[in-house]
Every structure is written in C-alpha cells, then in structure tokens.
Design an enzyme around this catalytic site. Sequence first.
Site, PDB file in Angstrom:
ATOM      1  N   GLY A   1      30.755  38.475  51.637  1.00 15.59           N
ATOM      2  CA  GLY A   1      31.135  39.481  52.728  1.00 15.59           C
ATOM      3  C   GLY A   1      29.977  39.547  53.420  1.00 15.59           C
ATOM      4  O   GLY A   1      30.063  40.730  54.449  1.00 15.59           O
TER       5      GLY A   1
ATOM      6  N   GLU B   1      33.778  42.063  42.691  1.00 14.67           N
ATOM      7  CA  GLU B   1      34.123  43.468  43.375  1.00 14.67           C
ATOM      8  C   GLU B   1      34.860  44.228  41.904  1.00 14.67           C
ATOM      9  O   GLU B   1      34.947  45.245  41.866  1.00 14.67           O
ATOM     10  CB  GLU B   1      35.155  43.557  44.264  1.00 14.67           C
ATOM     11  CG  GLU B   1      34.350  43.086  45.626  1.00 14.67           C
ATOM     12  CD  GLU B   1      34.994  42.207  46.607  1.00 14.67           C
ATOM     13  OE1 GLU B   1      36.265  41.930  46.576  1.00 14.67           O
ATOM     14  OE2 GLU B   1      34.503  41.465  47.568  1.00 14.67           O
TER      15      GLU B   1
ATOM     16  N   ASN C   1      40.706  34.234  48.626  1.00 17.42           N
ATOM     17  CA  ASN C   1      40.833  35.337  48.297  1.00 17.42           C
ATOM     18  C   ASN C   1      40.973  36.601  49.384  1.00 17.42           C
ATOM     19  O   ASN C   1      40.133  36.974  50.133  1.00 17.42           O
ATOM     20  CB  ASN C   1      39.156  35.820  47.584  1.00 17.42           C
ATOM     21  CG  ASN C   1      39.457  37.259  46.858  1.00 17.42           C
ATOM     22  OD1 ASN C   1      40.633  37.769  46.768  1.00 17.42           O
ATOM     23  ND2 ASN C   1      38.600  37.649  46.095  1.00 17.42           N
TER      24      ASN C   1
ATOM     25  N   SER D   1      30.635  33.855  51.680  1.00 19.30           N
ATOM     26  CA  SER D   1      30.518  33.649  53.233  1.00 19.30           C
ATOM     27  C   SER D   1      30.556  32.053  53.538  1.00 19.30           C
ATOM     28  O   SER D   1      29.857  31.851  54.341  1.00 19.30           O
ATOM     29  CB  SER D   1      29.101  34.186  53.510  1.00 19.30           C
ATOM     30  OG  SER D   1      29.101  35.533  53.480  1.00 19.30           O
TER      31      SER D   1
ATOM     32  N   LYS E   1      41.742  39.339  48.800  1.00 23.01           N
ATOM     33  CA  LYS E   1      41.524  40.851  48.595  1.00 23.01           C
ATOM     34  C   LYS E   1      42.449  41.782  48.936  1.00 23.01           C
ATOM     35  O   LYS E   1      43.458  41.563  48.943  1.00 23.01           O
ATOM     36  CB  LYS E   1      39.898  41.287  49.234  1.00 23.01           C
ATOM     37  CG  LYS E   1      39.179  40.094  48.935  1.00 23.01           C
ATOM     38  CD  LYS E   1      37.659  40.403  49.220  1.00 23.01           C
ATOM     39  CE  LYS E   1      36.762  38.995  49.051  1.00 23.01           C
ATOM     40  NZ  LYS E   1      35.240  39.553  49.144  1.00 23.01           N
TER      41      LYS E   1
ATOM     42  N   GLU F   1      29.581  32.745  42.561  1.00 26.11           N
ATOM     43  CA  GLU F   1      29.571  33.570  43.854  1.00 26.11           C
ATOM     44  C   GLU F   1      28.480  34.822  43.699  1.00 26.11           C
ATOM     45  O   GLU F   1      28.658  35.809  43.035  1.00 26.11           O
ATOM     46  CB  GLU F   1      30.812  34.357  43.772  1.00 26.11           C
ATOM     47  CG  GLU F   1      32.196  33.493  44.033  1.00 26.11           C
ATOM     48  CD  GLU F   1      33.325  34.491  44.590  1.00 26.11           C
ATOM     49  OE1 GLU F   1      33.664  33.952  45.775  1.00 26.11           O
ATOM     50  OE2 GLU F   1      33.598  35.381  44.040  1.00 26.11           O
TER      51      GLU F   1
ATOM     52  N   HIS G   1      36.010  38.763  39.450  1.00 26.01           N
ATOM     53  CA  HIS G   1      35.424  38.826  40.736  1.00 26.01           C
ATOM     54  C   HIS G   1      34.276  39.820  40.788  1.00 26.01           C
ATOM     55  O   HIS G   1      34.418  40.869  40.046  1.00 26.01           O
ATOM     56  CB  HIS G   1      36.493  39.083  41.814  1.00 26.01           C
ATOM     57  CG  HIS G   1      35.817  38.947  43.009  1.00 26.01           C
ATOM     58  ND1 HIS G   1      35.389  39.906  43.890  1.00 26.01           N
ATOM     59  CD2 HIS G   1      36.048  37.759  44.133  1.00 26.01           C
ATOM     60  CE1 HIS G   1      34.808  39.378  44.985  1.00 26.01           C
ATOM     61  NE2 HIS G   1      35.281  38.231  45.107  1.00 26.01           N
TER      62      HIS G   1
HETATM   63  P1  PGA Z   1      33.660  36.159  51.349  1.00 29.77           P
HETATM   64  O1  PGA Z   1      34.208  36.388  50.046  1.00 29.77           O
HETATM   65  O2  PGA Z   1      34.020  34.631  51.607  1.00 29.77           O
HETATM   66  O3  PGA Z   1      34.155  37.059  52.321  1.00 29.77           O
HETATM   67  O4  PGA Z   1      32.088  36.316  51.252  1.00 29.77           O
HETATM   68  C1  PGA Z   1      34.267  35.527  48.881  1.00 29.77           C
HETATM   69  C2  PGA Z   1      34.981  36.130  47.766  1.00 29.77           C
HETATM   70  O5  PGA Z   1      34.659  37.418  47.364  1.00 29.77           O
HETATM   71  O6  PGA Z   1      35.436  35.552  46.995  1.00 29.77           O
END
Ligand code: PGA
Length: 267
Positions: free
Chosen positions: A187, A113, A27, A227, A29, A181, A111
């Site tokens: 993140g 976000e 992803n 992460s 982003k 997730e 997601h």
């Molecule tokens: P990350 O993000 O691996 O940076 O924690 C995962 C995601 O948002 O899908």
Amino acid sequence: MRVCLSCSFSLGSQLVKMSRKFFVGGNWKMNGDKKSIEEIVKFLTCGPLDPNVEVVVGVPAIYLEYTKSKLPGNVAASAQNAYKEPKGAFTGEISPCQIKDVGVNWVILGHSERRNVFGESDELVADKVGHALEVGLFVIACIGEKLEEREAGKTEEVVFRQIEAISKKVCDWSKVVVAYEPVWAIGTGKTATPQQAQEVHCKLRNWFKTKLGDCAAQKIRIIYGGSVTGENSKDLAKEKDIDGFLVGGASLKPEFVDIVNSNKQTC
Ligand code: PGA
C-alpha cells in the site's frame, strides 16, 4: 546487489517454473459495496483472463456469497481471514467451516495487516492455517518483513521464522500458496524490485528444499505482494521463483486484468 547464485536462470528452471500454475490473488481488504463489486465483476468477466492463470479474489466476509454468485467461473472467491476454531463463543470471527458452507474454498491467512494491525502472532497464524487446511480450505499464507527488519538485515530471519511456524501445521503444500509480502511495500507504492523479490523467493525455495527436498520445493507456489501494478508485474513475473502475485489496491481496478495476464510474455 546480492545475487543468489544457486538460482541462476536456465531453460531447465524456466520449465520448472512453468510447471507451477501462475497464481494471481486480489485482496480487496475492507473495500467495496454491492455497486463497486458489480464493476469489478464486470472487468473480470470481460477480461479476457489468461486461462493458464489461477485467479482468486479475497472478498470482505459479508460479501462472499454475493460476490461468488456474480463471479465468472474462471475466478474463485477467497475469505480474508478465519479463526482457528470450528465454532463457539468468538464474537465477530468466522470459521473455515462457515467459509466452506457458503461454497468458498480459499482463505488468506497471516496477512501483514492481521499481524501488525490486529496483533496476530506467528503461532496464531500457524494455528489458523492448520485448522483451515483440516477443514479442506486452500490457504494463501502471507509472510514478510517490516522496513526496520529489512534495514537491520533481518529479512531472512523474519521470513524463515514465519514460514517455520506455518510449516509445522502443513502436511500438504499443494493446498497452500505462500505470499511473500514485504510490509514496507504494501500500500506504499514502493514495490520491491524484481531482484529484491527474487532474492527472497529464492531463499524461501531453498528453505523448502532443505526441509522437504528439491522435488517438493519446486512444486510450491511462492507469490509476491506489495504495490503490484499492471506496469511492474511484467518484470516481476519474469523472475524464476515468482509464481504470481497478491494484489491489494490494483485488484479493485481494471488493471488487475493486466496483472493476471502479465505472465503471458514469459511462457
Ligand atoms: P497493495 O497490497 O497491492 O495495495 O500493496 C497488497 C496486499 O496487501 O496484499
């Protein structure tokens, strides 16, 4: 530590796990430009990527066609969002038909976000999933609890509520990959332990069992995100209900190749 007894590991369950193709999604982003995408394409092309793994990268909409034209044949592109309508006066949105029209077959929906920064409700996410499937896209459907929800003992309640909403719009689960997730792990560098992730994955699979029956539940891929790194992916991949990963930050770096290959050891 709470252990889910109905999910104790056995040779049989390992075989069942192997019947689900391991899936690793990146992803990106809102990251990347043409130059950095070329770098990513370079390490994906060099790989080598385990041929037993399905690899899909979530690309900013504006670079979907560009990226697709550069990606090696064993890596698919995905959009990161799509609206619930085919067309119309929805400034700034893109539709599943448009995604299909540029030759892309996947979309990430729900997601955290999108849910927590842009305020998408369970209902909107479900409508988006339903419409994307109608149009013929494959969907990576994301769910996960916030830190305060976990601390209040509400993880199960939250993920069941989110998956219940989505499930109302899904007829064919072979077109959907469920991404668990936990928001507190995204993140933050704070990965769920393999046991924490497995516990939720197991509960989700049991939820599917009660709704769809054992056979259908065993076919659904449930991937973990939050992460994930080249280091921790190996232990996470050993868990019997973890069928792959959705990777944010590390999907922009060459270690993404190690994450794709992290399942090799277990099968
Ligand atoms: P990350 O993000 O691996 O940076 O924690 C995962 C995601 O948002 O899908």
